[in-house]
Write an enzyme that holds these catalytic residues in place. Structure first.
Site, short mmCIF file in Angstrom:
data_model
loop_
_atom_site.label_atom_id
_atom_site.label_comp_id
_atom_site.label_asym_id
_atom_site.label_seq_id
_atom_site.Cartn_x
_atom_site.Cartn_y
_atom_site.Cartn_z
N ALA A 211 22.95 -4.39 23.49
CA ALA A 211 22.60 -5.33 24.63
C ALA A 211 21.47 -4.78 25.36
CB ALA A 211 23.89 -5.44 26.15
N HIS B 284 -2.29 -15.02 49.58
CA HIS B 284 -0.86 -15.95 50.16
C HIS B 284 -1.04 -17.41 49.44
CE1 HIS B 284 2.88 -16.33 52.47
NE2 HIS B 284 1.51 -17.33 53.31
N GLU C 154 28.22 -3.92 23.58
CA GLU C 154 27.20 -2.83 23.92
C GLU C 154 28.60 -2.00 23.96
OE1 GLU C 154 25.25 -0.08 23.92
OE2 GLU C 154 24.13 -1.86 24.23
N GLY D 211 0.83 -1.10 0.10
CA GLY D 211 -0.14 0.51 -0.21
C GLY D 211 1.04 1.49 -0.43
N ARG E 64 15.45 -0.51 15.91
CA ARG E 64 15.01 -0.66 14.68
C ARG E 64 14.43 0.15 13.95
NH1 ARG E 64 13.12 -6.27 14.24
NH2 ARG E 64 10.42 -5.02 12.82
#
Length: 475
Positions: free
Chosen positions: A188, A449, A210, A122, A278
């Site tokens: 990381a 509990h 990292e 699209g 990302r």
């Protein structure tokens, strides 16, 4: 030219398919367009989350945890297993079955809610027009009153680690056909830690590089410190302040170079996973003829996910904010309802976050650093799972629950959990915070509990120095 729709949704991930279903439920004639199709030409609904993200990774996290428990920890429970064998193929098949069940489920939901769907890519070409590029190369123009862009995101590729046979992204790392003896991970963060946990439990020697000199900077500092110790104890070789400068895919191995404060180091891995984040899928989604603002790849929207063109909306990973499935879904519902003239909004101050490691990490609201930077005076209550009867009984005593509340009126400002069922405990906290609860409100609530949720209760009590099962001290 096709018939007019009330809503056309581009993308069928957690943001898109939820927006489409909600729109149709509200009486709006709705079409959902999805580019991803299988070998039979049928649409792969569900986006990254269901197909190659949240769901398959959690399936592998659960399977790998069970294998690790059987291999390492069950003897302490009086359970001895001889000749334990890993069947990675069966594990992957289980993951795929779960994915297929959920993606097929969306097909059923679309039918039940009368949502139309079409395969293809699209593209917004006008204020009321969407171009559909089919897999056979033909093009269809679709008219609509409203457009919702929900095209999601993709793994970031970095110059020092171009994807190849053995240098892979998070998608490919969910489908290895054998366990790498040595595995490198760049990043990381949440994705890196979850994938590292999976393959480490299954037998990989995992090194995580990292670039930052701090671990999980988005989390509360106490959680960052304690979880780093725990992950290293589990076998993850986490190297902070280590920046990758080059990698070479060569003869079924990956040669990497990275720099630390002191040295330039070379290592060789069987596989290298790049998990540095990302990027939004906004390229070639909107015609250049439209004056629709995009900044750093993100489609610019207001608090209600409305773009600079009032009938075009954008939701999920393609807009600002955390790239989380539940955030996108809530935006989808909000936009559908606003199109239907309902005054709905998303509370962006209370978006929960979870790392599905073992133990889990989860949080909602502000952490100590954020409150200090904002000049907010606050109180702290903390309770360790080592003092929880339920956590001890299920052999998960690592971690704690931490509650932050306003010093003036005791309103809960943030809840941070590292330990068993952290995601579920934070969800309880989030519901309380949505209604403006104080730590005293939680203190006066009865918890069953023995449960691990009692740790939340005790942490709330500790805010005002009233905890029962640990010593209290003011802060």
């Amino acid at each position: 030219m096709n018939k007019m729709y009330d809503v056309v949704v581009i993308g069928s991930g957690p943001a898109g398919y939820v927006a489409a279903i909600k729109s149709s439920q509200l009486g709006l004639k709705t079409l959902c367009i999805e580019e991803s199709v299988n070998s039979k030409g049928s649409i792969n609904f569900g986006g990254t989350c269901l197909n190659v993200g949240c769901i398959p990774s959690k399936a592998l996290l659960d399977s790998s945890h069970r294998y690790h428990e059987a291999n390492k920890n069950l003897s302490g429970h009086g359970i001895n297993i001889s000749e334990l064998k890993l069947d990675l193929n069966a594990m992957m098949q289980r993951k795929d079955k779960i994915v297929n069940k959920l993606t097929d489920g969306i097909t059923g939901l679309f039918i039940a809610n009368k949502v139309e769907s079409k395969p293809g890519r699209g593209r917004v070409i006008g204020k009321n027009k969407v171009e559909l590029l089919r897999t056979d190369g033909t093009i269809e123009e679709i008219e609509t009153q409203n457009i919702i862009i929900a095209t999601g995101s993709s793994p970031i590729e970095i110059p020092s680690a171009k994807f190849g046979t053995n240098i892979v992204n998070s998608t490919e790392a969910l489908s290895f056909n054998e366990v790498p003896k040595t595995l490198g991970i760049v990043g990381a963060g949440i994705i890196g830690l979850e994938l590292g946990s999976v393959w480490s439990r299954l037998g990989s020697n995992v090194t995580v590089l990292e670039a930052l000199d701090t671990f999980l900077p988005m989390t509360d500092n106490d959680i960052a410190k304690e979880s780093l110790i725990e992950f290293r104890k589990q076998g993850l070789n986490i190297k902070l302040n280590s920046k990758l400068i080059s990698s070479k895919d060569h003869k079924n191995k990956v040669k990497v170079k990275y720099i630390t404060e002191e040295d330039e180091i070379e290592e060789v891995f069987d596989k290298l996973i790049v998990a540095v984040g990302r990027k939004p899928n906004s390229t070639n989604i909107i015609s250049d003829k439209l004056d629709l603002k995009i900044e750093d790849g993100f489609i610019v929207v207001n608090d209600h996910c409305q773009t600079s063109i009032n009938n075009i909306w954008a939701i999920g990973d393609v807009v600002r904010g955390p790239m989380l499935a539940h955030k996108g879904s809530e935006e989808g519902i909000m936009v559908a309802e606003r199109i239907a003239k309902k005054q709905t909004q998303v509370n962006y101050d209370l978006v929960p976050s979870v790392i599905y490691s073992h133990p889990e990490i989860a949080w909602v609201g502000k952490n100590e650093k954020e409150l200090c930077e904002e000049g907010v005076e606050f109180k702290v209550g903390k309770f360790p799972f080592a003092a929880s009867g339920r956590a001890l009984a299920v052999d998960q005593p690592t971690g704690f629950v931490k509650v932050l509340s306003d010093s003036r009126n005791d309103t809960i400002l943030g809840v941070h959990v590292f330990g068993p069922a952290a995601a579920e405990i934070v969800q309880q906290a989030l519901i309380s915070m949505e209604f403006g609860a104080s730590s005293e409100d939680i203190s006066l609530t009865m918890f069953s509990h023995p449960t691990v949720s009692e740790a939340f209760h005790e942490a709330a009590l500790a805010v005002n120095n009233q905890a029962i099962h640990i010593g209290n001290k003011s802060r």
